[in-house]
Enzyme design. Structure first.
Site, PDB file in Angstrom:
ATOM      1  N   GLU A  89       0.722  -1.268  -0.053  1.00 14.83           N
ATOM      2  CA  GLU A  89      -0.163  -0.048   0.137  1.00 14.83           C
ATOM      3  C   GLU A  89       1.053   1.309  -0.182  1.00 14.83           C
ATOM      4  OE1 GLU A  89      -2.956  -0.350   3.297  1.00 14.83           O
ATOM      5  OE2 GLU A  89      -3.416  -2.318   2.822  1.00 14.83           O
ATOM      6  N   CYS A 106       5.160  -7.748   7.575  1.00 15.86           N
ATOM      7  CA  CYS A 106       5.962  -7.062   8.718  1.00 15.86           C
ATOM      8  C   CYS A 106       6.227  -7.971   9.835  1.00 15.86           C
ATOM      9  CB  CYS A 106       5.399  -5.753   9.175  1.00 15.86           C
ATOM     10  SG  CYS A 106       6.624  -4.838  10.393  1.00 15.86           S
ATOM     11  N   GLY A 151       5.549  -2.565   6.646  1.00 10.13           N
ATOM     12  CA  GLY A 151       6.730  -2.985   6.908  1.00 10.13           C
ATOM     13  C   GLY A 151       7.544  -2.167   7.752  1.00 10.13           C
ATOM     14  N   SER A 181      10.796   6.048   9.183  1.00 11.60           N
ATOM     15  CA  SER A 181      10.076   5.628  10.411  1.00 11.60           C
ATOM     16  C   SER A 181      10.154   4.389  10.952  1.00 11.60           C
ATOM     17  CB  SER A 181       8.331   5.730  10.214  1.00 11.60           C
ATOM     18  OG  SER A 181       7.676   5.479  11.079  1.00 11.60           O
ATOM     19  N   LEU A 205       6.684   5.518  19.304  1.00 16.12           N
ATOM     20  CA  LEU A 205       6.738   5.179  20.700  1.00 16.12           C
ATOM     21  C   LEU A 205       5.562   4.719  21.330  1.00 16.12           C
ATOM     22  CD1 LEU A 205       8.714   5.988  23.151  1.00 16.12           C
ATOM     23  CD2 LEU A 205       7.729   8.254  23.493  1.00 16.12           C
ATOM     24  N   CYS A 323      -3.082   0.874   7.631  1.00 11.31           N
ATOM     25  CA  CYS A 323      -2.111   0.159   7.058  1.00 11.31           C
ATOM     26  C   CYS A 323      -2.433  -1.215   7.075  1.00 11.31           C
ATOM     27  CB  CYS A 323      -0.809   0.452   7.728  1.00 11.31           C
ATOM     28  SG  CYS A 323       0.607   0.043   6.735  1.00 11.31           S
TER      29      CYS A 323
END
Length: 345
Positions: A89, A106, A151, A181, A205, A323
């Site tokens: 995506e 991922c 990912g 990121s 975080l 996502c």
């Protein structure tokens, strides 16, 4: 395919570095090979020109648009098919931005993310990453690229850095407008300062509590939030770009007053900003987003303490574009929720 493979094909035709760069510039910036002052035939060797038709056809096949879902906010979620039929995506963002994917699936397995439900299927090559930018630029201008799609970029570091290097030079994108990121990986803090193109850094975080972070991000490197912030601060001071801390707001899990106190403790005086992103509800994952009023209150409290905080909607909320959702819907997958114990309030 990697960018080095493209260069190798051109070199096999007798191209020099200047010729390779001209071809890669035309591809990445979606412009012609001719310039205002010079035609391609007066510059590129004949063997290179003869090979370009087949090369550009192969490059076009790296990323093809399978489906597009426009959002009311000016964004558009793109389901992109790679050359082997796998899908990832990309997201066209407002104000000339683009979010790209770096892996098919991922391995981190964040409990609130659809992408990690199937684990890692394969890496996305550096040329495939850039091809997502090329695909987007054929639709609208792209002046900012964030590596926040499917990912974990740190788990595909060589390909991601190779793509960043091309986009930040020949691709014409400012270094601070390339945003890497990551959930946090020590290799990132070792490699990024050594790069010619040093991207901005966004750190996921999500909580200031080490044990809760281990549960929410079960396969992320075990770096305590305090250490992660210190590593980020060193990079921010070295590059002059503030760290963007990403915090997906999950109702009843990381939206407590105690977490706000923890953020104030960690980020006060740091060269940083906080992005609060209310959870984009995925049916079946067992999480919900706090009310917009509660999210706004949390952001207001941090801003009052001098911590720049932005409350953001994940692009494409109105098309269920979290996502991994488009890919899962296209494959007809069903998701089973993983239990998470809510912290004591």
């Amino acid at each position: 395919m990697r960018i080095e493979h493209i260069r190798a094909r051109l070199q096999a035709c007798g191209a020099k570095t200047c010729h390779e760069d001209r071809v890669l510039r035309a591809w990445t910036q979606v412009v012609g090979l001719d310039t205002r002052h010079r035609k391609a035939e007066s510059f590129l060797p004949l063997a290179v020109r003869n090979a370009l038709s087949e090369l550009f056809a192969d490059l076009d096949g790296l990323a093809r648009l399978r489906a597009e879902h426009p959002g009311e906010d000016g964004s558009a979620r793109l389901l992109v098919e790679l050359g082997d039929g796998q899908t990832v995506e990309s997201v066209l963002l407002p104000r000339d931005g683009l979010c790209v994917s770096t892996q098919v699936g991922c391995a981190v397995g964040c409990l609130f993310c659809m992408t990690g439900q199937d684990g890692l299927l394969r890496q996305v090559g550096s040329a495939e990453i850039v091809a997502q930018v090329v695909l987007a630029r054929r639709k609208r201008p792209v002046k900012r690229v964030v590596f926040m799609g499917m990912g974990e970029p740190a788990h595909n570091l060589d390909n991601v850095l190779e793509a960043i290097d091309l986009l930040g030079t020949i691709g014409g994108i400012g270094h601070k407008n390339l945003v890497f990121s990551t959930v946090g990986d020590r290799r990132v803090f070792e490699r990024l300062p050594q790069q010619t193109v040093k991207p901005a850094l966004a750190l996921s975080l999500h909580t200031t509590q080490a044990e809760l972070r281990r549960r929410l991000l079960p396969k992320a490197p075990d770096i305590a939030p305090d250490e992660l912030v210190e590593l980020g601060e060193q990079y921010a001071r070295a590059t002059g770009y503030p760290i963007q801390y990403q915090w997906t707001l999950l109702e009843g899990i990381n939206d407590s007053d105690a977490e706000i106190d923890g953020i104030i403790r960690l980020l006060s005086g740091k060269y940083a900003m906080m992005n609060f992103i209310p959870y984009n509800s995925n049916e079946g994952l067992g999480f919900s987003r706090p009310s917009w009023e509660r999210a706004g209150e949390l952001a207001w409290r941090l801003n009052r303490q001098g911590i720049l905080t932005r409350l953001r909607n994940s692009a494409g909320q109105d098309v269920d574009g979290g996502c991994g959702q488009l890919r899962a819907r296209a494959r007809g997958e069903q998701v089973v929720a993983a239990p998470v114990h809510r912290p004591a309030q």
